[in-house]
Scaffold this motif. Sequence first.
Motif, PDB file in Angstrom:
ATOM      1  N   ARG A 130       0.827  -1.217   0.000  1.00 17.77           N
ATOM      2  CA  ARG A 130       0.000   0.000   0.000  1.00 17.77           C
ATOM      3  C   ARG A 130       0.861   1.266   0.000  1.00 17.77           C
ATOM      4  O   ARG A 130       0.391   2.355  -0.315  1.00 17.77           O
ATOM      5  N   MET A 131       2.154   1.127   0.339  1.00 13.65           N
ATOM      6  CA  MET A 131       3.039   2.289   0.366  1.00 13.65           C
ATOM      7  C   MET A 131       3.539   2.664  -1.024  1.00 13.65           C
ATOM      8  O   MET A 131       4.040   3.764  -1.228  1.00 13.65           O
ATOM      9  N   LEU A 132       3.441   1.708  -1.927  1.00 13.95           N
ATOM     10  CA  LEU A 132       3.931   1.980  -3.296  1.00 13.95           C
ATOM     11  C   LEU A 132       2.739   2.105  -4.238  1.00 13.95           C
ATOM     12  O   LEU A 132       2.052   1.137  -4.530  1.00 13.95           O
ATOM     13  N   LYS A 133       2.498   3.326  -4.668  1.00 11.37           N
ATOM     14  CA  LYS A 133       1.352   3.553  -5.564  1.00 11.37           C
ATOM     15  C   LYS A 133       1.823   3.553  -7.014  1.00 11.37           C
ATOM     16  O   LYS A 133       2.925   4.025  -7.312  1.00 11.37           O
ATOM     17  N   LEU A 134       0.964   3.058  -7.881  1.00  9.95           N
ATOM     18  CA  LEU A 134       1.356   2.947  -9.291  1.00  9.95           C
ATOM     19  C   LEU A 134       0.568   3.940 -10.134  1.00  9.95           C
ATOM     20  O   LEU A 134      -0.664   3.926 -10.123  1.00  9.95           O
ATOM     21  N   GLU A 135       1.293   4.808 -10.859  1.00 14.13           N
ATOM     22  CA  GLU A 135       0.628   5.763 -11.751  1.00 14.13           C
ATOM     23  C   GLU A 135       0.661   5.231 -13.169  1.00 14.13           C
ATOM     24  O   GLU A 135       1.725   5.044 -13.756  1.00 14.13           O
ATOM     25  N   ILE A 136      -0.515   4.956 -13.700  1.00 15.26           N
ATOM     26  CA  ILE A 136      -0.573   4.479 -15.087  1.00 15.26           C
ATOM     27  C   ILE A 136      -1.282   5.521 -15.942  1.00 15.26           C
ATOM     28  O   ILE A 136      -1.948   6.411 -15.419  1.00 15.26           O
ATOM     29  N   THR A 137      -1.121   5.439 -17.253  1.00 20.42           N
ATOM     30  CA  THR A 137      -1.777   6.410 -18.141  1.00 20.42           C
ATOM     31  C   THR A 137      -2.751   5.715 -19.081  1.00 20.42           C
ATOM     32  O   THR A 137      -2.704   4.498 -19.269  1.00 20.42           O
ATOM     33  N   GLU A 138      -3.572   6.540 -19.666  1.00 19.34           N
ATOM     34  CA  GLU A 138      -4.578   6.011 -20.588  1.00 19.34           C
ATOM     35  C   GLU A 138      -3.996   5.267 -21.772  1.00 19.34           C
ATOM     36  O   GLU A 138      -4.638   4.401 -22.345  1.00 19.34           O
ATOM     37  N   SER A 139      -2.771   5.637 -22.154  1.00 16.14           N
ATOM     38  CA  SER A 139      -2.199   5.020 -23.358  1.00 16.14           C
ATOM     39  C   SER A 139      -2.118   3.501 -23.190  1.00 16.14           C
ATOM     40  O   SER A 139      -2.299   2.764 -24.153  1.00 16.14           O
ATOM     41  N   ALA A 140      -1.847   3.047 -21.944  1.00 16.79           N
ATOM     42  CA  ALA A 140      -1.782   1.607 -21.714  1.00 16.79           C
ATOM     43  C   ALA A 140      -3.157   0.977 -21.954  1.00 16.79           C
ATOM     44  O   ALA A 140      -3.271  -0.128 -22.490  1.00 16.79           O
ATOM     45  N   TYR A 141      -4.185   1.714 -21.576  1.00 21.14           N
ATOM     46  CA  TYR A 141      -5.545   1.210 -21.766  1.00 21.14           C
ATOM     47  C   TYR A 141      -5.867   1.088 -23.250  1.00 21.14           C
ATOM     48  O   TYR A 141      -6.476   0.123 -23.702  1.00 21.14           O
ATOM     49  N   MET A 142      -5.429   2.087 -24.004  1.00 18.50           N
ATOM     50  CA  MET A 142      -5.723   2.076 -25.431  1.00 18.50           C
ATOM     51  C   MET A 142      -4.987   0.940 -26.143  1.00 18.50           C
ATOM     52  O   MET A 142      -5.475   0.398 -27.121  1.00 18.50           O
ATOM     53  N   ASP A 143      -3.791   0.589 -25.671  1.00 14.92           N
ATOM     54  CA  ASP A 143      -3.039  -0.508 -26.297  1.00 14.92           C
ATOM     55  C   ASP A 143      -3.802  -1.823 -26.193  1.00 14.92           C
ATOM     56  O   ASP A 143      -3.928  -2.555 -27.165  1.00 14.92           O
ATOM     57  N   ASN A 144      -4.267  -2.117 -24.987  1.00 17.81           N
ATOM     58  CA  ASN A 144      -4.889  -3.414 -24.756  1.00 17.81           C
ATOM     59  C   ASN A 144      -5.761  -3.346 -23.501  1.00 17.81           C
ATOM     60  O   ASN A 144      -5.316  -3.665 -22.408  1.00 17.81           O
ATOM     61  N   PRO A 145      -7.014  -2.902 -23.666  1.00 16.94           N
ATOM     62  CA  PRO A 145      -7.886  -2.664 -22.507  1.00 16.94           C
ATOM     63  C   PRO A 145      -8.045  -3.888 -21.610  1.00 16.94           C
ATOM     64  O   PRO A 145      -7.909  -3.779 -20.396  1.00 16.94           O
ATOM     65  N   HIS A 146      -8.283  -5.062 -22.220  1.00 20.37           N
ATOM     66  CA  HIS A 146      -8.565  -6.240 -21.394  1.00 20.37           C
ATOM     67  C   HIS A 146      -7.389  -6.596 -20.506  1.00 20.37           C
ATOM     68  O   HIS A 146      -7.538  -6.879 -19.323  1.00 20.37           O
TER      69      HIS A 146
ATOM     70  N   VAL B 284      -4.686  -4.310 -13.515  1.00 11.10           N
ATOM     71  CA  VAL B 284      -5.053  -3.374 -12.449  1.00 11.10           C
ATOM     72  C   VAL B 284      -5.759  -4.121 -11.320  1.00 11.10           C
ATOM     73  O   VAL B 284      -5.490  -3.902 -10.137  1.00 11.10           O
ATOM     74  N   ARG B 285      -6.619  -5.036 -11.683  1.00 11.47           N
ATOM     75  CA  ARG B 285      -7.290  -5.854 -10.661  1.00 11.47           C
ATOM     76  C   ARG B 285      -6.258  -6.606  -9.821  1.00 11.47           C
ATOM     77  O   ARG B 285      -6.343  -6.655  -8.600  1.00 11.47           O
ATOM     78  N   ALA B 286      -5.273  -7.186 -10.530  1.00  6.75           N
ATOM     79  CA  ALA B 286      -4.255  -7.979  -9.831  1.00  6.75           C
ATOM     80  C   ALA B 286      -3.417  -7.094  -8.900  1.00  6.75           C
ATOM     81  O   ALA B 286      -3.143  -7.470  -7.759  1.00  6.75           O
ATOM     82  N   PHE B 287      -3.041  -5.910  -9.364  1.00 10.88           N
ATOM     83  CA  PHE B 287      -2.268  -4.997  -8.502  1.00 10.88           C
ATOM     84  C   PHE B 287      -3.034  -4.690  -7.219  1.00 10.88           C
ATOM     85  O   PHE B 287      -2.508  -4.772  -6.121  1.00 10.88           O
ATOM     86  N   ARG B 288      -4.289  -4.320  -7.418  1.00  7.25           N
ATOM     87  CA  ARG B 288      -5.083  -3.931  -6.250  1.00  7.25           C
ATOM     88  C   ARG B 288      -5.320  -5.143  -5.344  1.00  7.25           C
ATOM     89  O   ARG B 288      -5.348  -5.015  -4.127  1.00  7.25           O
ATOM     90  N   GLY B 289      -5.448  -6.310  -6.003  1.00  7.64           N
ATOM     91  CA  GLY B 289      -5.585  -7.540  -5.219  1.00  7.64           C
ATOM     92  C   GLY B 289      -4.384  -7.763  -4.301  1.00  7.64           C
ATOM     93  O   GLY B 289      -4.522  -8.258  -3.186  1.00  7.64           O
ATOM     94  N   HIS B 290      -3.212  -7.374  -4.773  1.00  6.46           N
ATOM     95  CA  HIS B 290      -2.004  -7.510  -3.957  1.00  6.46           C
ATOM     96  C   HIS B 290      -1.797  -6.320  -3.029  1.00  6.46           C
ATOM     97  O   HIS B 290      -0.816  -6.280  -2.290  1.00  6.46           O
ATOM     98  N   GLY B 291      -2.670  -5.328  -3.125  1.00  5.47           N
ATOM     99  CA  GLY B 291      -2.581  -4.201  -2.201  1.00  5.47           C
ATOM    100  C   GLY B 291      -1.880  -2.961  -2.731  1.00  5.47           C
ATOM    101  O   GLY B 291      -1.693  -1.991  -2.003  1.00  5.47           O
ATOM    102  N   PHE B 292      -1.492  -2.964  -4.010  1.00  9.31           N
ATOM    103  CA  PHE B 292      -0.886  -1.749  -4.575  1.00  9.31           C
ATOM    104  C   PHE B 292      -1.986  -0.789  -5.014  1.00  9.31           C
ATOM    105  O   PHE B 292      -2.828  -1.167  -5.841  1.00  9.31           O
ATOM    106  N   PRO B 293      -2.008   0.458  -4.524  1.00  9.85           N
ATOM    107  CA  PRO B 293      -2.990   1.414  -5.028  1.00  9.85           C
ATOM    108  C   PRO B 293      -2.643   1.837  -6.463  1.00  9.85           C
ATOM    109  O   PRO B 293      -1.467   1.912  -6.809  1.00  9.85           O
ATOM    110  N   VAL B 294      -3.683   2.075  -7.257  1.00 12.61           N
ATOM    111  CA  VAL B 294      -3.444   2.459  -8.654  1.00 12.61           C
ATOM    112  C   VAL B 294      -4.029   3.840  -8.929  1.00 12.61           C
ATOM    113  O   VAL B 294      -5.179   4.127  -8.602  1.00 12.61           O
ATOM    114  N   LEU B 295      -3.214   4.712  -9.557  1.00 10.48           N
ATOM    115  CA  LEU B 295      -3.658   6.054  -9.932  1.00 10.48           C
ATOM    116  C   LEU B 295      -3.754   6.153 -11.448  1.00 10.48           C
ATOM    117  O   LEU B 295      -2.903   5.612 -12.162  1.00 10.48           O
ATOM    118  N   MET B 296      -4.789   6.846 -11.883  1.00 16.93           N
ATOM    119  CA  MET B 296      -4.865   7.132 -13.322  1.00 16.93           C
ATOM    120  C   MET B 296      -4.269   8.525 -13.529  1.00 16.93           C
ATOM    121  O   MET B 296      -4.860   9.516 -13.138  1.00 16.93           O
TER     122      MET B 296
END
Length: 567
Positions: A431-447, A453-465
């Motif tokens: 939870r101390m290490l937050k991950l900042e991702i951008t929309e471009s990754a979503y556009m490459d391959n949404p699924h 992102v689900r897996a990161f959060r499942g392991h407890g990493f917060p995700v920022l858009m």
Amino acid sequence: MDNKPVMLIVDDVEINRVVLTQFFQEEYSILEAENGQEAMTIIEGQPVSIVLVDLVMPVMDGFQLLAMMKKNDQYAGIPVVVMTANNDGDSEARAMEMGASDFITKPYNPTIVRCRIRNVMAREEIEWRRVAQVAQNRQLMEMHQRIELDALTGIYNREAFYRRAADMLQGHAKIPYSIVYLDISCFKVINDLFRIETGNLILKTAGFYFSMFVGDTGISARIEADHFVLCVPTDSLDMDKLIAGLDSTIQSLGISHHIHFYAGVYPVDNAFLPVDQMCDRAHMALNRIKGQYMTRYAYYDKGMRDQMIEEQMIVRNMEFALNEGQFGIMLQPMYNLRSKEIISAEALVRWNHPKRQMSPGKFIPIFESNGFIVRLDRFVWEAACRNLRRQIDAGLEVVPISVNVSRLNFYNSDFMDYLLALVKKYDIEPRMLKLEITESAYMDNPHQLIAMVRAFRGHGFPVLMDDFGSGYSSLSMLKDLPVDVLKIDMAFVREVGRSSRAGAIMESIVELGGRLHMDVVVEGVETQEQVDFLDRIGCHDIQGYYFAKPLDEESFMGLIERKQKGE
Ligand code: C2E
Ligand code: CA
Ligand code: CA
């Protein structure tokens, strides 16, 4: 045997043969025949340089012999001089029509006869040379064409273009020329969608169009795949016309797909620069507009060259810089407006180049295009984890750190394992290490991104858009992507006080975030006016120069220590 040319004298009257032999025996080896048939046998048996033939003979007369020789390719080239009686103009004319080289009239005048034969032989020699020359030229030309022309389009190939353009530019140093580099956007798609013949047809048509466009004042070539180059006088170059003509020509093929050519133009300022470098410059101009729909061509300028040199410098030095410890991080605190507490910090990479100032805005895009960003990101994540460990060891209440995650990381299958190993190594909570991702990754391959992102959060990493609102898919993405924080793109806050629309959009995002249980952060906050506005719309988490610029690690540690001690 001597090396004299062979003269065949054909006459049924012996005295005539004797007289003629007298005239020519010094210059020629003489052979004799009494009629056409005998003559033919001799001709078939050995090389003969010239035939003197009487028209009126038994068995086979002169006309028949002439006809036989002329219809046989092998003997048609042997000059035949016919001998006629005085006043027989009709026969002379007929013989000449049938291909006789000349005629001599009986009784023979030695001087005239010698002159005529000599003329015939001289003409023959010239003709022979001419034919040989033509044959040689044709051979040379075919050879040249095979080497110089592109087999598919029939216009010049790369090497021929380099050679010929150099000749042209240097030969007309006073005329200003331009090099045009053309490329079809997404030609690969066309080859995938249609048959290979369709792709070839487009290339052939384009090649033909270019050769017509340049006419005889310029040259055109296909230098590889779907890349074409032209060298044309600048004064007659109308780029809009070139592109419009090309579009309508290609459209006339009736292919159900948009085929767009893009062009870069280098107006030649130094005719002695190697042509391949001229083409590179035009190509550089082209690359600047790639992917833009409205702009179809661009001109080269010197700034592009400096930029290219700078890029090459960056690529050459990146490995060395990483190994030598030239990269480091800065930490920019994020504040809560109400509590004035530091709630988090963003790790931002810095290149401490010994000689020059190097901003991430310059080198990050280059590393994203060559893949080096994956290693650099990992370096930054590790530096962030090291700092977190330091905070814990110093007995501080840990300020979480967010790190940027370039989209290329999502192509690495060991991405998740790497992160897990990292937090384990430094013994910190995810939870101390937050991950900042951008929309471009979503556009490459949404699924794929949704699953990650689900897996990161499942392991407890917060995700920022990160940079939310700057791309095209923001809203549709929100629907599927379960992130923890939306970080509103800097461009919006800049508009505060200038555009009420930007303000309205931000207000809506804050409200939307609330409904979707996502926090909203605004970055790039610099002024009191912006702070007041954000407070008013209920957005309290803020990153920006207003509170703090990115700080080096020591300053950051000092700041949080002071704050936590309540100084
Ligand atoms: P970003 O992720 O949007 O980072 C925020 C940028 O805004 C940073 O620029 C930060 O210094 C700057 N900034 C923060 N507050 C203000 C402000 O009040 N006013 C203005 N004008 N700017 C502010 P920086 O450090 O130059 O980084 C630029 C971009 O480079 C970042 O944008 C990010 O996309 C990329 N980047 C930086 N570090 C990394 C990294 O470690 N990995 C990756 N993949 N990208 C990084
Ligand atoms: Ca960021
Ligand atoms: Ca950002």
